[in-house]
Design an enzyme around this catalytic site. Sequence first.
Site, PDB file in Angstrom:
ATOM      1  N   GLU A  97       8.900   4.402   8.253  1.00  0.00           N
ATOM      2  CA  GLU A  97       8.461   3.006   8.145  1.00  0.00           C
ATOM      3  C   GLU A  97       8.504   2.280   9.478  1.00  0.00           C
ATOM      4  OE1 GLU A  97       6.719   2.292   5.935  1.00  0.00           O
ATOM      5  OE2 GLU A  97       7.278   3.859   4.523  1.00  0.00           O
TER       6      GLU A  97
ATOM      7  N   GLU B   2       0.882   5.435   1.404  1.00  0.00           N
ATOM      8  CA  GLU B   2       0.208   6.322   2.352  1.00  0.00           C
ATOM      9  C   GLU B   2      -0.123   7.703   1.793  1.00  0.00           C
ATOM     10  OE1 GLU B   2       3.401   5.188   2.550  1.00  0.00           O
ATOM     11  OE2 GLU B   2       4.757   6.736   3.275  1.00  0.00           O
TER      12      GLU B   2
ATOM     13  N   GLU C 199      -0.764   2.340   7.145  1.00  0.00           N
ATOM     14  CA  GLU C 199      -0.898   3.494   6.232  1.00  0.00           C
ATOM     15  C   GLU C 199      -1.539   4.673   6.947  1.00  0.00           C
ATOM     16  OE1 GLU C 199       0.784   3.147   3.589  1.00  0.00           O
ATOM     17  OE2 GLU C 199       1.003   0.986   3.895  1.00  0.00           O
TER      18      GLU C 199
ATOM     19  N   HIS D 155       0.839   6.709   8.956  1.00  0.00           N
ATOM     20  CA  HIS D 155       1.631   7.626   8.130  1.00  0.00           C
ATOM     21  C   HIS D 155       0.934   8.977   7.922  1.00  0.00           C
ATOM     22  CE1 HIS D 155       5.045   5.286   6.820  1.00  0.00           C
ATOM     23  NE2 HIS D 155       4.342   4.376   6.197  1.00  0.00           N
TER      24      HIS D 155
ATOM     25  N   ALA E 276       0.853  -1.184   0.000  1.00  0.00           N
ATOM     26  CA  ALA E 276       0.000   0.000   0.000  1.00  0.00           C
ATOM     27  C   ALA E 276       0.891   1.237   0.000  1.00  0.00           C
ATOM     28  CB  ALA E 276      -0.897   0.010   1.228  1.00  0.00           C
TER      29      ALA E 276
END
Length: 813
Positions: free
Chosen positions: A315, A261, A293, A296, A259
């Site tokens: 991360e 973000e 996500e 983030h 995915a």
Amino acid sequence: MASLTRDEAQERAGRIGVEGYHLVLDLDVGDQHFGSVTTIRFTATPGSSTFVDVAPHELRSVTLNGEPVDVDEAFDPATRRLRLTDLPDANELVVDATMSYSHDGEGLHRHVDPADKLPYIYAMSFLAAAPRWYACFDQPDLKAPVEMEISCPDDWVVFGNGPATKAGPGRWTIASTGPLATYFTTLVAGPYHVIRDEHDGIPLSLSVRQSLAEHLDRDAPALFAHTKHCLDELHMLFGVRYPWGDYHQAFVPQFNAGAMENPGCVTFRDTLVFRSRVTDNERLVRDVTIAHEMAHMWFGDLVTMRWWDDLWLNESFAEYLGSRVTGERSWVDFGIHRKSWGFAADRRPSTHPVAGNGAADAASALSEFDGISYAKGASVLRQLALHLGDEMFFDGLRRYIRSHAEGNAEFAQLMAAWAEAGAAHLDTWASKWLRTTGLDELSVDGGTLRRTSADGTARVHAIAVAGFTTHGAEVAATRTTIESDHTAVEVDGDILVADALDETWAKIALPAAAWEQMPTALPWIGEARTRVALWNAMQLAVADAELDPSLAFEIVAAGLPIESDDGVIAEVGRWATRTLAGCYVPDDARPAVLARLSGAALGLADVAEPKSARQLAAIRVAIGAAIDPDRLLLWLDEQDLPAGILVDAELRWAIVGRLAALGAVGPGFIDAEAQADLSSQGIVHATRCRAALPDPAAKEAAWTALMTDDERANYELYALAEGFWHPHQLSLTEPYVARYFDEVDGTAKLRSGWVVERLALMTYPWPAVDDATVEYTEELLSGDGLDGRIRRAVTDAGDDLRRAVASRHRFLG
Ligand SMILES: [Zn+2]
């Protein structure tokens, strides 16, 4: 194309400030290209020069402050840089370009769904792909508001970072929210199926292509419920409200990562919209991804790193919070799945400190985007939360977010925020964990807990230690903090396990006698996190040629049928099939090992609750390790299977894939299966199956595509690479071992972005476990001029192979 260097980024940020982007995109001009007109308002040091990044198909015109710019003179297609000279303090640049749609998952990616021929578009700007769809100053610390006008067919829907509004037939506007870094700008457009909801005043939506609509509809309640839970939790933990208006989650085709973000509009790979039955762990992993996500949105999007050397921080935090917010069980998956990925990375010659090597340019940052940034970084943060206590840990985090919201920050500023929150001597603690490489080894011997650091770094570990009988019953447990190489610890038991709750980052070492007892002990240990710590310890001991692979196989054969966690069954089963049986076991012993592994997994599928996740995880292992084609053909007909197993689309392809690799079906059979499944996934599976056939023409076709085809979509290339190598086909694929080393560097010029390193890793001849392959590897790496991404892939795959060769030399003579 030139990768932006840190020095260039600093220089550019010193000269200009970006005030805003206005994009006009025309997506209604055919299936190859689109129109892209970017207007950038920016300030500059008067008289200075700089450049804007743009990767057009055709640059139609450029005007700077109303005056035409001579494109032939100012634009260098090789570097994708457009020079701007003698700037006044206030500027308006208009770049009018025709751009190409991409098929590699970066830039503006266009996919036509084979199921219904409908086209779907999304933008992926990470890490340096934004200039592939609009002109921009592409670096993380030149943040600016971005607004867009989109023209597209009238039956399309459009989503972007800010709220999207339909302004007329086939016309949409996307409003600007806060300042965006270029790497997370996005656009999602096409005849997508959309589902809407709302929570706490925040509009929520989900989208997927039409052919997956029924599957998204079925999962939408669970997806929204988890999204709402994450919003509530993250509001509480960050103490700042979600800042990006709407929260859209788009499931998109052929996405490279799990995915991305993008603020307000997260993109996910659409294989996460499950069309067949999946395990509980696969749903859990999707939930962790959703939480990751969303974390983030604050950490990375609202406060953005100044330069790529702090990418790890984004991360590591998202990884840590993703598991924490999703719930306790996430740590089991984190241990067996993510940590084993990171352990491998941290023990290779290519390892690097969590806090990076400085990322001299953007491309080198991408290579450090690995199991160390994610799994090791999150483990270090987990240790830090234990070290500081939750209250201080989150107090510091909230101070950091509040102080730097909408701007950029560096790691030192996060450290300062923790210091303000009361943390003392954090620099020493952090430098030992973040500025060094490798794992400490922890072991318990009598009353002493030993810590061995290869590099002499004295890392502090907060862990649990537990003792077990030879039949896995826990007899004692305690907590301790390791601050020296020898720590007194009082724990009884026949088998003593350091880090019994899998909380730190270390190799857990056991004496030979304990390994001998593991087949009877490990399966019966009740705590899943302890079993995970031991499964990981076993994999590391095998990779270090300390544990005989045949004993490791006995542990797997004893433990797998009793394992209660479906995520552990899947991961241990995968490791035992591909790594242990595929690389560590000699060729003549492999059939018997695989037959026993398949049988053990089938035994579990027989006794597991019908239709349970454990049963599904087990039957997949049984299929992947099967060597009896007749039995697989019966399974394909839904005969002779444990009650409760449903041969749905994905399980069917798993069986066909194994049959293809065994040579029990031919191309005609695969074509017929593909005709019966006209989905994107069907095409990918059929591609993998064709490459797996033990047939010279099939191998040559797959290899030629992998090494020379610059048109094939990323997912089909991955499938070709997955299908190509099989340990039992080595006599057929032997010529490709040498060809890999001759040809792989050429793929760096053929393709760009993530695909390059990933394919170089996947096409490496991993089953050719012998000294000759080690020599080929060393020879290629000793040469100059090898592309950096290829070098990294060959170094890593070569290290895995070297370990298997060393183990064979030790245990097979
Ligand atoms: Zn992330």
